[in-house]
Design a protein around this motif. Sequence first.
Motif, PDB file in Angstrom:
ATOM      1  N   HIS A   3       0.862  -1.189   0.000  1.00 11.76           N
ATOM      2  CA  HIS A   3       0.000   0.000   0.000  1.00 11.76           C
ATOM      3  C   HIS A   3       0.891   1.229   0.000  1.00 11.76           C
ATOM      4  CE1 HIS A   3      -3.519  -2.434   1.042  1.00 11.76           C
ATOM      5  NE2 HIS A   3      -2.720  -3.075   1.879  1.00 11.76           N
ATOM      6  N   LYS A   4       0.485   2.240  -0.749  1.00  8.97           N
ATOM      7  CA  LYS A   4       1.185   3.524  -0.744  1.00  8.97           C
ATOM      8  C   LYS A   4       0.386   4.510   0.084  1.00  8.97           C
ATOM      9  CE  LYS A   4       3.552   3.049  -5.102  1.00  8.97           C
ATOM     10  NZ  LYS A   4       4.094   3.753  -6.234  1.00  8.97           N
ATOM     11  N   GLU A  15       5.508   3.401   1.969  1.00 12.60           N
ATOM     12  CA  GLU A  15       4.864   2.180   1.507  1.00 12.60           C
ATOM     13  C   GLU A  15       4.775   1.253   2.709  1.00 12.60           C
ATOM     14  OE1 GLU A  15       6.578   2.112  -3.071  1.00 12.60           O
ATOM     15  OE2 GLU A  15       7.436   0.750  -1.569  1.00 12.60           O
ATOM     16  N   GLU A  98      -3.603   5.231  -0.158  1.00 13.77           N
ATOM     17  CA  GLU A  98      -4.260   5.409  -1.457  1.00 13.77           C
ATOM     18  C   GLU A  98      -5.199   4.239  -1.738  1.00 13.77           C
ATOM     19  OE1 GLU A  98      -1.186   5.725  -4.405  1.00 13.77           O
ATOM     20  OE2 GLU A  98      -0.279   7.470  -3.444  1.00 13.77           O
ATOM     21  N   ASP A  99      -6.271   4.526  -2.431  1.00 15.28           N
ATOM     22  CA  ASP A  99      -7.185   3.507  -2.955  1.00 15.28           C
ATOM     23  C   ASP A  99      -7.700   2.534  -1.909  1.00 15.28           C
ATOM     24  OD1 ASP A  99      -6.830   4.602  -5.540  1.00 15.28           O
ATOM     25  OD2 ASP A  99      -4.977   3.459  -5.777  1.00 15.28           O
ATOM     26  N   ILE A 100      -8.081   3.037  -0.754  1.00  7.36           N
ATOM     27  CA  ILE A 100      -8.639   2.208   0.313  1.00  7.36           C
ATOM     28  C   ILE A 100     -10.142   2.479   0.412  1.00  7.36           C
ATOM     29  CG2 ILE A 100      -8.653   1.802   2.821  1.00  7.36           C
ATOM     30  CD1 ILE A 100      -6.190   0.708   1.467  1.00  7.36           C
ATOM     31  N   ASP A 101     -10.923   1.404   0.442  1.00  5.46           N
ATOM     32  CA  ASP A 101     -12.362   1.519   0.656  1.00  5.46           C
ATOM     33  C   ASP A 101     -12.605   1.411   2.158  1.00  5.46           C
ATOM     34  OD1 ASP A 101     -15.113   1.441   0.710  1.00  5.46           O
ATOM     35  OD2 ASP A 101     -15.287  -0.463  -0.369  1.00  5.46           O
TER      36      ASP A 101
END
Length: 115
Positions: A3-4, A15, A98-101
């Motif tokens: 994950h970034k 990261e 980033e890009d986490i629901d």
Amino acid sequence: MKHKGSCHCGKVAFEVEGEIDGAMACNCSICQRKGSLLWFVPRSQLKLLTPEDQISTYSFNKHQIKHRFCPTCGMHPYGEGTDPKGNAMAAINIRCLEDIDLKAIPIQDFDGKSI
């Protein structure tokens, strides 16, 4: 899974490796104000992309946790400390990934105010 993450302005970037199976919402004096959702990983799974001397640190009370934050935007993307066995740990603020629901991640409440 890698994950970034970063602070709001991007100056503090990192990261982190691992599967997010849940996070913690703490009500202690600092976490309640920050609104962090914390995912704990071994410190070795956190790779800083920003030189450590460009990241600010805040500690209080027993000074066991280094609350790391960006000196430019003030965002708190992670913290560092040790678990009860003395292992180095990182507390990742999943709101900074980033890009986490966030709705898909189970959140456990923690009563840090009582500690």
